[in-house]
Write a protein that holds these residues in place. Structure first.
Motif, short mmCIF file in Angstrom:
data_model
loop_
_atom_site.label_atom_id
_atom_site.label_comp_id
_atom_site.label_asym_id
_atom_site.label_seq_id
_atom_site.Cartn_x
_atom_site.Cartn_y
_atom_site.Cartn_z
N LEU A 137 5.40 3.77 -3.26
CA LEU A 137 6.58 3.90 -2.92
C LEU A 137 7.67 3.12 -1.79
O LEU A 137 8.76 3.26 -1.62
N GLU A 138 6.79 2.13 -1.53
CA GLU A 138 7.54 1.09 -0.53
C GLU A 138 6.43 -0.08 -1.28
O GLU A 138 5.50 -0.43 -1.51
N THR A 139 7.78 -1.21 -0.90
CA THR A 139 7.12 -2.62 -0.74
C THR A 139 6.02 -3.25 -0.38
O THR A 139 5.66 -2.65 0.29
N GLY A 140 4.82 -4.00 -0.36
CA GLY A 140 4.36 -4.76 -0.28
C GLY A 140 2.75 -5.44 -0.81
O GLY A 140 3.19 -5.42 -1.82
N ASP A 141 2.12 -5.55 0.23
CA ASP A 141 0.64 -5.94 -0.81
C ASP A 141 0.10 -5.24 -0.24
O ASP A 141 0.04 -4.43 0.59
N TYR A 142 -0.87 -4.21 -1.52
CA TYR A 142 -2.29 -3.78 -1.94
C TYR A 142 -3.23 -3.87 -1.99
O TYR A 142 -3.52 -5.32 -3.38
N GLN A 143 -3.97 -3.76 -2.28
CA GLN A 143 -5.40 -4.19 -2.57
C GLN A 143 -5.81 -2.65 -3.60
O GLN A 143 -6.62 -1.93 -2.97
N VAL A 144 -6.31 -3.51 -4.76
CA VAL A 144 -6.36 -2.75 -6.00
C VAL A 144 -7.71 -2.57 -5.94
O VAL A 144 -8.42 -3.38 -6.11
N SER A 145 -8.26 -1.47 -6.36
CA SER A 145 -9.52 -1.84 -7.15
C SER A 145 -10.20 -0.38 -8.31
O SER A 145 -9.54 0.07 -8.28
N VAL A 146 -11.64 -0.83 -8.78
CA VAL A 146 -11.66 0.72 -9.46
C VAL A 146 -13.66 0.46 -9.58
O VAL A 146 -14.03 -0.59 -9.31
#
Length: 124
Positions: free
Chosen positions: A80-89
């Motif tokens: 919903l927002e732009t930005g940097d995200y830490q994605v993991s599994v």
């Protein structure tokens, strides 16, 4: 592995070194017995880094060819927002063992293996 696309969509899948996910085998001699252990990924839980998760589910997702980017998949996520995200599994493994070539016996419990988070940038 992930491919960000316009409008904050993300398409994810889990890639293993074993294309068939037939398991990871360990063979060891212990107390003069041949021990074989096989661990198989059984569930996957995605953390999109914005407070949203998906899973645990029995499928790892699958890559889409570039001409199909934009199609929704089970592991797709819309930010919903732009930005940097830490994605993991997090991958959950179940295992079983065999002694001297005998039948495999399930090992109680499962291993929980989190990935190293990967930073993605979402933009419009």
């Amino acid at each position: 592995y992930c491919v960000p696309a316009a409008w904050g969509s993300l398409y994810l899948w889990f890639k293993t070194n074993d294309a068939n996910c037939n398991g990871y085998y360990i063979t060891q001699e212990m107390f003069q017995q041949d021990i074989r252990i096989v661990a198989r990924p059984t569930e996957f839980e995605w953390n999109y880094g914005d407070g949203s998760t998906y899973g645990p589910v029995p499928h790892a997702g699958t890559p889409l060819p570039q001409d199909r980017w934009g199609e929704e998949t089970a592991t797709s996520h819309v930010y919903l927002e732009t930005g940097d995200y830490q994605v993991s599994v997090t991958v959950y493994f179940s295992a079983e063992y065999s002694i001297n070539g005998g039948p495999f016996v399930p090992i109680d419990g499962r291993a929980t293996v989190p990935s190293t988070p990967q930073t993605i940038s979402v933009w419009k």
